[in-house]
Write a protein that holds these residues in place. Sequence first.
Motif, PDB file in Angstrom:
ATOM      1  N   GLN A   1      14.733  -9.217  -0.782  1.00  0.00           N
ATOM      2  CA  GLN A   1      14.035  -8.032  -0.307  1.00  0.00           C
ATOM      3  C   GLN A   1      12.542  -8.321  -0.166  1.00  0.00           C
ATOM      4  N   PRO A   2      11.853  -7.573   0.714  1.00  0.00           N
ATOM      5  CA  PRO A   2      10.396  -7.729   0.796  1.00  0.00           C
ATOM      6  C   PRO A   2       9.737  -7.405  -0.546  1.00  0.00           C
ATOM      7  N   SER A   3       8.520  -7.865  -0.716  1.00  0.00           N
ATOM      8  CA  SER A   3       7.793  -7.609  -1.955  1.00  0.00           C
ATOM      9  C   SER A   3       7.526  -6.107  -2.118  1.00  0.00           C
ATOM     10  N   ASN A   4       7.245  -5.711  -3.352  1.00  0.00           N
ATOM     11  CA  ASN A   4       7.044  -4.291  -3.644  1.00  0.00           C
ATOM     12  C   ASN A   4       5.868  -4.127  -4.606  1.00  0.00           C
ATOM     13  N   HIS A   5       4.711  -4.636  -4.192  1.00  0.00           N
ATOM     14  CA  HIS A   5       3.526  -4.600  -5.039  1.00  0.00           C
ATOM     15  C   HIS A   5       2.769  -3.295  -4.786  1.00  0.00           C
ATOM     16  N   LEU A   6       2.885  -2.377  -5.722  1.00  0.00           N
ATOM     17  CA  LEU A   6       2.269  -1.058  -5.605  1.00  0.00           C
ATOM     18  C   LEU A   6       1.250  -0.854  -6.712  1.00  0.00           C
ATOM     19  N   ILE A   7       0.180  -0.153  -6.356  1.00  0.00           N
ATOM     20  CA  ILE A   7      -0.799   0.254  -7.355  1.00  0.00           C
ATOM     21  C   ILE A   7      -1.180   1.705  -7.064  1.00  0.00           C
ATOM     22  N   GLY A   8      -1.378   2.491  -8.117  1.00  0.00           N
ATOM     23  CA  GLY A   8      -1.667   3.911  -7.958  1.00  0.00           C
ATOM     24  C   GLY A   8      -0.523   4.770  -8.461  1.00  0.00           C
ATOM     25  N   ASP A   9      -0.770   6.070  -8.592  1.00  0.00           N
ATOM     26  CA  ASP A   9       0.226   6.991  -9.133  1.00  0.00           C
ATOM     27  C   ASP A   9       1.050   7.692  -8.060  1.00  0.00           C
ATOM     28  N   GLY A  10       0.530   7.771  -6.845  1.00  0.00           N
ATOM     29  CA  GLY A  10       1.292   8.352  -5.742  1.00  0.00           C
ATOM     30  C   GLY A  10       1.627   9.819  -5.896  1.00  0.00           C
ATOM     31  N   ALA A  11       0.776  10.579  -6.564  1.00  0.00           N
ATOM     32  CA  ALA A  11       1.088  11.983  -6.847  1.00  0.00           C
ATOM     33  C   ALA A  11       1.188  12.843  -5.592  1.00  0.00           C
ATOM     34  N   LYS A  12       0.543  12.426  -4.500  1.00  0.00           N
ATOM     35  CA  LYS A  12       0.529  13.231  -3.270  1.00  0.00           C
ATOM     36  C   LYS A  12       1.508  12.728  -2.216  1.00  0.00           C
ATOM     37  N   ASN A  13       2.423  11.833  -2.628  1.00  0.00           N
ATOM     38  CA  ASN A  13       3.476  11.345  -1.713  1.00  0.00           C
ATOM     39  C   ASN A  13       2.910  10.645  -0.476  1.00  0.00           C
ATOM     40  N   VAL A  14       1.865   9.860  -0.691  1.00  0.00           N
ATOM     41  CA  VAL A  14       1.245   9.112   0.404  1.00  0.00           C
ATOM     42  C   VAL A  14       1.182   7.637   0.006  1.00  0.00           C
ATOM     43  N   THR A  15       1.599   6.778   0.934  1.00  0.00           N
ATOM     44  CA  THR A  15       1.564   5.345   0.688  1.00  0.00           C
ATOM     45  C   THR A  15       0.807   4.638   1.807  1.00  0.00           C
ATOM     46  N   LEU A  16      -0.213   3.881   1.444  1.00  0.00           N
ATOM     47  CA  LEU A  16      -0.969   3.067   2.380  1.00  0.00           C
ATOM     48  C   LEU A  16      -0.568   1.613   2.165  1.00  0.00           C
ATOM     49  N   VAL A  17      -0.038   0.992   3.211  1.00  0.00           N
ATOM     50  CA  VAL A  17       0.432  -0.388   3.135  1.00  0.00           C
ATOM     51  C   VAL A  17      -0.502  -1.288   3.933  1.00  0.00           C
ATOM     52  N   GLU A  18      -0.912  -2.375   3.308  1.00  0.00           N
ATOM     53  CA  GLU A  18      -1.665  -3.413   4.016  1.00  0.00           C
ATOM     54  C   GLU A  18      -0.805  -4.657   4.119  1.00  0.00           C
ATOM     55  N   TYR A  19      -0.646  -5.175   5.325  1.00  0.00           N
ATOM     56  CA  TYR A  19      -0.115  -6.515   5.532  1.00  0.00           C
ATOM     57  C   TYR A  19      -1.326  -7.425   5.666  1.00  0.00           C
ATOM     58  N   GLY A  20      -1.494  -8.345   4.711  1.00  0.00           N
ATOM     59  CA  GLY A  20      -2.702  -9.147   4.684  1.00  0.00           C
ATOM     60  C   GLY A  20      -2.455 -10.625   4.565  1.00  0.00           C
ATOM     61  N   ASP A  21      -3.489 -11.372   4.891  1.00  0.00           N
ATOM     62  CA  ASP A  21      -3.524 -12.825   4.835  1.00  0.00           C
ATOM     63  C   ASP A  21      -4.730 -13.162   3.961  1.00  0.00           C
ATOM     64  N   TYR A  22      -4.497 -13.855   2.853  1.00  0.00           N
ATOM     65  CA  TYR A  22      -5.578 -14.099   1.902  1.00  0.00           C
ATOM     66  C   TYR A  22      -6.706 -14.947   2.494  1.00  0.00           C
ATOM     67  N   GLN A  23      -6.409 -15.755   3.496  1.00  0.00           N
ATOM     68  CA  GLN A  23      -7.443 -16.613   4.075  1.00  0.00           C
ATOM     69  C   GLN A  23      -8.150 -15.952   5.258  1.00  0.00           C
ATOM     70  N   CYS A  24      -7.689 -14.770   5.645  1.00  0.00           N
ATOM     71  CA  CYS A  24      -8.256 -14.051   6.786  1.00  0.00           C
ATOM     72  C   CYS A  24      -9.627 -13.483   6.406  1.00  0.00           C
ATOM     73  N   SER A  25     -10.651 -13.826   7.181  1.00  0.00           N
ATOM     74  CA  SER A  25     -12.004 -13.343   6.869  1.00  0.00           C
ATOM     75  C   SER A  25     -12.112 -11.835   7.037  1.00  0.00           C
ATOM     76  N   ALA A  26     -11.363 -11.251   7.980  1.00  0.00           N
ATOM     77  CA  ALA A  26     -11.375  -9.795   8.143  1.00  0.00           C
ATOM     78  C   ALA A  26     -10.766  -9.117   6.920  1.00  0.00           C
ATOM     79  N   CYS A  27      -9.664  -9.665   6.406  1.00  0.00           N
ATOM     80  CA  CYS A  27      -9.051  -9.107   5.195  1.00  0.00           C
ATOM     81  C   CYS A  27     -10.031  -9.162   4.032  1.00  0.00           C
ATOM     82  N   GLU A  28     -10.745 -10.271   3.918  1.00  0.00           N
ATOM     83  CA  GLU A  28     -11.719 -10.415   2.839  1.00  0.00           C
ATOM     84  C   GLU A  28     -12.847  -9.396   2.987  1.00  0.00           C
ATOM     85  N   ALA A  29     -13.220  -9.089   4.246  1.00  0.00           N
ATOM     86  CA  ALA A  29     -14.274  -8.100   4.488  1.00  0.00           C
ATOM     87  C   ALA A  29     -13.803  -6.691   4.152  1.00  0.00           C
TER      88      ALA A  29
END
Length: 223
Positions: A36-64
């Motif tokens: 299965q895909p990874s499931n790395h979540l942080i936060g309590d999610g009390a308002k039923n909202v999930t923000l997902v980032e697909y990122g690349d650790y070496q990407c300079s935009a991601c670092e910014a």
Amino acid sequence: MDKRFLAILAAIVVIFIGIFIFSQQSSNKSSTGNTQPSNHLIGDGAKNVTLVEYGDYQCSACEAYEPVLEQVKTAYGKDIYFQFRNLPLASVHPNAFAAARAAEAASLQNKFWEMHDALYNPTNWQSWTVSSSAIDLFKAYARQLELDVGKFQSDFASEDVNSTIQADLGAFKKTGQKMSTPTFFLNGTYLDNSKLTDQNNRPLFAKFQAILDAEIAKSQPKQ
């Protein structure tokens, strides 16, 4: 120069190229089985909202984006879930897949977010992204995080970690979006990065704030 010598030399070059290509394919092979895909979540999610980032650790935009995303996590920690998934663009970022492996290996010792933050730490990022032996730096971060470095090395090279990253890549491909980082989804809906940045393409907390507040209001049950 002797023609037989040239022929032998050419054959050796072809063999070495073949070995290199095979090793690259073996380390990043795409079979995931039932992983299965990874499931790395942080936060309590009390308002039923999930923000997902697909990122690349070496990407300079991601670092910014990272300092702004840290603001988001702090301000909305009780209200939303923030999720990170791997999208290493290995064709342009030669250390990206290895960095994803480092984060996933750390996650097997319950230190995903700590390694995620270590990889995006500005001083660290300037070092490992240009290193020809990034694994040595990743092991140093593992020691700093008090991981079992032997297990970290084993997990780093494991098929399980490879399959998790490939499952993330597969999940992204199903979205139909262009392979680009960072890419965000809010409650499953794609967010164009232009909605998150200023006229100079710099990410702004205020832009995230406006979008998250609107989504939180929309997600609440009507009185």
